[in-house]
Scaffold this motif. Structure first.
Motif, PDB file in Angstrom:
ATOM      1  N   TYR A   1      -3.748   5.296   9.612  1.00  0.00           N
ATOM      2  CA  TYR A   1      -3.936   3.940   9.068  1.00  0.00           C
ATOM      3  C   TYR A   1      -4.113   3.908   7.548  1.00  0.00           C
ATOM      4  O   TYR A   1      -3.885   2.876   6.925  1.00  0.00           O
ATOM      5  CB  TYR A   1      -5.141   3.278   9.762  1.00  0.00           C
ATOM      6  N   ASP A   2      -4.493   5.019   6.944  1.00  0.00           N
ATOM      7  CA  ASP A   2      -4.720   5.102   5.499  1.00  0.00           C
ATOM      8  C   ASP A   2      -3.400   4.857   4.783  1.00  0.00           C
ATOM      9  O   ASP A   2      -2.522   5.712   4.767  1.00  0.00           O
ATOM     10  CB  ASP A   2      -5.276   6.496   5.163  1.00  0.00           C
ATOM     11  N   GLY A   3      -3.273   3.652   4.228  1.00  0.00           N
ATOM     12  CA  GLY A   3      -2.025   3.265   3.544  1.00  0.00           C
ATOM     13  C   GLY A   3      -1.098   2.503   4.467  1.00  0.00           C
ATOM     14  O   GLY A   3      -0.747   1.344   4.209  1.00  0.00           O
TER      15      GLY A   3
ATOM     16  N   SER B   1       0.868  -1.172   0.000  1.00  0.00           N
ATOM     17  CA  SER B   1       0.000   0.000   0.000  1.00  0.00           C
ATOM     18  C   SER B   1       0.914   1.234   0.000  1.00  0.00           C
ATOM     19  O   SER B   1       2.067   1.126  -0.437  1.00  0.00           O
ATOM     20  CB  SER B   1      -0.912  -0.032   1.231  1.00  0.00           C
ATOM     21  N   HIS B   2       0.434   2.345   0.500  1.00  0.00           N
ATOM     22  CA  HIS B   2       1.243   3.581   0.407  1.00  0.00           C
ATOM     23  C   HIS B   2       1.577   4.111   1.794  1.00  0.00           C
ATOM     24  O   HIS B   2       0.898   3.797   2.780  1.00  0.00           O
ATOM     25  CB  HIS B   2       0.489   4.646  -0.388  1.00  0.00           C
ATOM     26  N   ILE B   3       2.605   4.930   1.883  1.00  0.00           N
ATOM     27  CA  ILE B   3       2.970   5.508   3.190  1.00  0.00           C
ATOM     28  C   ILE B   3       3.016   7.043   3.141  1.00  0.00           C
ATOM     29  O   ILE B   3       3.469   7.687   4.093  1.00  0.00           O
ATOM     30  CB  ILE B   3       4.323   4.982   3.705  1.00  0.00           C
TER      31      ILE B   3
ATOM     32  N   GLU C   1     -11.374   0.700   4.932  1.00  0.00           N
ATOM     33  CA  GLU C   1     -12.431   0.963   3.940  1.00  0.00           C
ATOM     34  C   GLU C   1     -12.564   2.442   3.618  1.00  0.00           C
ATOM     35  O   GLU C   1     -12.886   2.821   2.502  1.00  0.00           O
ATOM     36  CB  GLU C   1     -13.771   0.441   4.461  1.00  0.00           C
ATOM     37  N   GLN C   2     -12.379   3.282   4.590  1.00  0.00           N
ATOM     38  CA  GLN C   2     -12.567   4.742   4.418  1.00  0.00           C
ATOM     39  C   GLN C   2     -14.032   5.039   4.065  1.00  0.00           C
ATOM     40  O   GLN C   2     -14.332   5.921   3.271  1.00  0.00           O
ATOM     41  CB  GLN C   2     -11.639   5.306   3.340  1.00  0.00           C
ATOM     42  N   GLY C   3     -14.898   4.286   4.641  1.00  0.00           N
ATOM     43  CA  GLY C   3     -16.346   4.459   4.486  1.00  0.00           C
ATOM     44  C   GLY C   3     -17.023   3.609   5.554  1.00  0.00           C
ATOM     45  O   GLY C   3     -16.384   2.811   6.243  1.00  0.00           O
TER      46      GLY C   3
ATOM     47  N   SER D   1     -11.959   8.718   7.698  1.00  0.00           N
ATOM     48  CA  SER D   1     -10.591   8.653   7.156  1.00  0.00           C
ATOM     49  C   SER D   1     -10.220  10.048   6.635  1.00  0.00           C
ATOM     50  O   SER D   1     -11.052  10.943   6.584  1.00  0.00           O
ATOM     51  CB  SER D   1     -10.516   7.626   6.033  1.00  0.00           C
ATOM     52  N   HIS D   2      -8.934  10.188   6.284  1.00  0.00           N
ATOM     53  CA  HIS D   2      -8.431  11.525   5.909  1.00  0.00           C
ATOM     54  C   HIS D   2      -8.726  12.515   7.029  1.00  0.00           C
ATOM     55  O   HIS D   2      -9.088  13.670   6.801  1.00  0.00           O
ATOM     56  CB  HIS D   2      -9.037  11.999   4.582  1.00  0.00           C
ATOM     57  N   HIS D   3      -8.564  11.987   8.267  1.00  0.00           N
ATOM     58  CA  HIS D   3      -8.839  12.758   9.488  1.00  0.00           C
ATOM     59  C   HIS D   3      -8.102  12.097  10.657  1.00  0.00           C
ATOM     60  O   HIS D   3      -8.035  10.857  10.705  1.00  0.00           O
ATOM     61  CB  HIS D   3     -10.351  12.778   9.760  1.00  0.00           C
TER      62      HIS D   3
ATOM     63  N   ASP E   1       3.355   8.651  -2.670  1.00  0.00           N
ATOM     64  CA  ASP E   1       2.548   9.542  -3.491  1.00  0.00           C
ATOM     65  C   ASP E   1       1.294   8.897  -4.056  1.00  0.00           C
ATOM     66  O   ASP E   1       0.875   9.174  -5.181  1.00  0.00           O
ATOM     67  CB  ASP E   1       3.349  10.158  -4.632  1.00  0.00           C
ATOM     68  N   GLU E   2       0.656   8.055  -3.262  1.00  0.00           N
ATOM     69  CA  GLU E   2      -0.681   7.598  -3.686  1.00  0.00           C
ATOM     70  C   GLU E   2      -1.627   8.789  -3.637  1.00  0.00           C
ATOM     71  O   GLU E   2      -2.529   8.923  -4.468  1.00  0.00           O
ATOM     72  CB  GLU E   2      -1.153   6.490  -2.728  1.00  0.00           C
ATOM     73  N   GLU E   3      -1.454   9.683  -2.669  1.00  0.00           N
ATOM     74  CA  GLU E   3      -2.426  10.769  -2.456  1.00  0.00           C
ATOM     75  C   GLU E   3      -2.282  11.926  -3.447  1.00  0.00           C
ATOM     76  O   GLU E   3      -3.248  12.636  -3.703  1.00  0.00           O
ATOM     77  CB  GLU E   3      -2.239  11.334  -1.033  1.00  0.00           C
ATOM     78  N   GLY E   4      -1.083  12.206  -3.884  1.00  0.00           N
ATOM     79  CA  GLY E   4      -0.893  13.359  -4.775  1.00  0.00           C
ATOM     80  C   GLY E   4      -0.884  14.677  -4.030  1.00  0.00           C
ATOM     81  O   GLY E   4      -1.091  15.749  -4.601  1.00  0.00           O
TER      82      GLY E   4
HETATM   83 MN    MN Z   1      -6.082   8.463   1.275  1.00  0.00          MN
END
Ligand code: MN
Ligand code: HGY
Ligand code: MN
Length: 420
Positions: free
Chosen positions: A96-98, A85-87, A198-200, A386-388, A130-133
């Motif tokens: 936890y996202d990535g 996954s991404h870091i 899941e981010q949902g 997520s993203h929080h 750079d998964e997020e950009g």
């Molecule tokens: Mn993300």
């Protein structure tokens, strides 16, 4: 909870501790943000490389800045099953996202090594960057380099400080000319499996720990701009104003209304008014649009509706509309065979009928699908947040994910590799 999941609570505790350790690697002292090719990216790569080595993997950083590790199979040089996954993170991110997916992959590789298993493929772990950009606007730069779908126009992208991607590569110690060496030939790969929160809210709503992903939504990202005429906040009568910010605000509300009506997902995450004086009517307003849907046709139909709304607002308010597309990743289905091994993994935790759902969030599998089949294991996250910084997971769910992810890897090994 199954006895296997119970036993994996030890692995889960280590994974959660490591997520905490990575969360401290941030360019801000008061929230988590770690962007591509930053000193924090280098520090996180070093941490992850150490954990990969502890799990018995040989490690290297590829020419795109991805941190990689490899555990040989029953003989050296076999094609690899890629886990990862991404870091990198968004601004003010959760921990936890990535990162959870990278650490789950390392944990599974370590369990395979500890069990002395000799698989009919190598096991590789990749921590994409750079998964997020977040830094340069377009996303998946690390996984697109691995997939060989790099676009040389990206070299001229620049960050908020005006540093171009090529300069950032060089500052990071990478040689842009070597970027193509990050490409992984399809015949060197067996497939790609990614575990991710899941981010949902759908796994939690279904009172499950895990789910198998069917596809990843197609996303397009734009910078939209409305241009009117700046003017004096006091002396300019309303009927003579061409207020770009009010027009843009109408369009932002229309994005939500039209996205809901069209069953798509439209979000405006950033907005700026120019020239930005409190006593100046904004002559220009720019804002971002992130538009995604399970099916690309639905997304693109909604985009057409948004463009029509923009035209109507601009005609009524004497404004001009422009748009610049900064990212596009069309919807991708997960590989059917790999989806099945993920479902097999979930069943091994005692969940007899794995929940299936499509991913509203984008993931590196979108890029990696250009060179090999991919599938994803989703893990419940509290409230779907997520993203929080409030992003959180249960240790029991992480333990279940360890068992499921390992079983998925072993299920791949059960497949007949003698087939051409
Ligand atoms: Mn993300
Ligand atoms: O934006 C996304 O869906 C992902 O979190 N990068
Ligand atoms: Mn992610």
């Amino acid at each position: 909870m199954s006895s296997a999941v119970d036993a994996a609570l030890i692995d889960a505790a280590l994974i959660l501790d490591r997520c905490d350790e990575l969360a401290a690697v941030s360019s801000s002292p008061d929230h988590l943000v770690r962007v591509h090719l930053s000193p924090e990216h280098a520090a996180a790569n070093a941490l992850v490389a150490g954990w990969m080595a502890e799990a018995g993997l040989s490690t290297w950083q590829d020419a795109a800045g991805n941190q990689c590790g490899r555990l040989e199979g029953e003989m050296p040089g076999l094609p690899a099953l890629l886990l990862g996954s991404h870091i990198d993170t968004v601004p003010d991110a959760g921990r936890y996202d990535g990162m959870l997916g990278v650490l789950l992959a390392i944990a599974v590789a370590g369990r395979v090594r500890d069990a002395g298993l000799r698989l009919p493929f190598a096991l590789e772990v990749v921590a994409f960057s750079d998964e997020e950009g977040t830094r340069f606007g377009t996303a998946l730069l690390g996984s697109r380099a691995l997939a060989g779908t790099w676009n040389d126009q990206w070299w001229n992208l620049s960050d908020a400080a005006g540093i171009t991607l090529v300069e950032a590569f060089q500052d990071f110690g990478l040689d842009p000319a070597r970027l193509p060496s990050a490409f992984r030939r399809p015949e060197s790969l067996v497939g790609y499996l990614e575990a991710h929160i899941e981010q949902g809210p759908f796994i939690e709503d279904a009172d499950r720990s895990l789910a198998v992903v069917t596809s990843i939504a197609g996303a397009r990202r734009f910078t939209l701009a409305l241009t009117g005429h700046a003017g004096h906040a006091g002396g300019t009568p309303y009927d003579r104003r061409r207020d770009a910010l009010v027009g843009a605000s109408e369009l932002v509300v229309a994005v939500e209304r039209l996205s809901i009506a069209d069953g798509t997902i439209g979000t405006v995450g950033r907005m700026q008014a120019f020239p930005g004086g409190v006593n100046v009517i904004p002559g220009r307003a720019e804002f971002s649009l992130d538009l995604r849907a399970e099916h690309d046709a639905d997304r693109d139909e909604c985009l057409a509706h948004i463009r029509s709304a923009a035209a109507e607002i601009c005609a009524r308010r004497g404004l001009e509309y422009t748009e610049t597309e900064i990212y596009r990743a069309d919807a991708v289905p997960c590989d059917a065979d790999l989806r099945e091994v993920v479902a097999t993994g979930i069943r091994s935790t005692g969940d007899a009928e794995p929940l299936e759902l499509y991913s509203r969030a984008g993931h590196d599998g979108v890029a990696v699908s250009a060179v090999t089949g991919f599938a994803m294991l989703f893990v419940r996250c509290a409230g779907g947040v997520s993203h929080h910084p409030d992003e959180s997971v249960r240790a029991a769910d992480v333990a279940a994910a360890v068992v499921a992810f390992e079983a998925a890897v072993l299920a791949v090994a059960e497949r007949d590799f003698t087939q051409p």
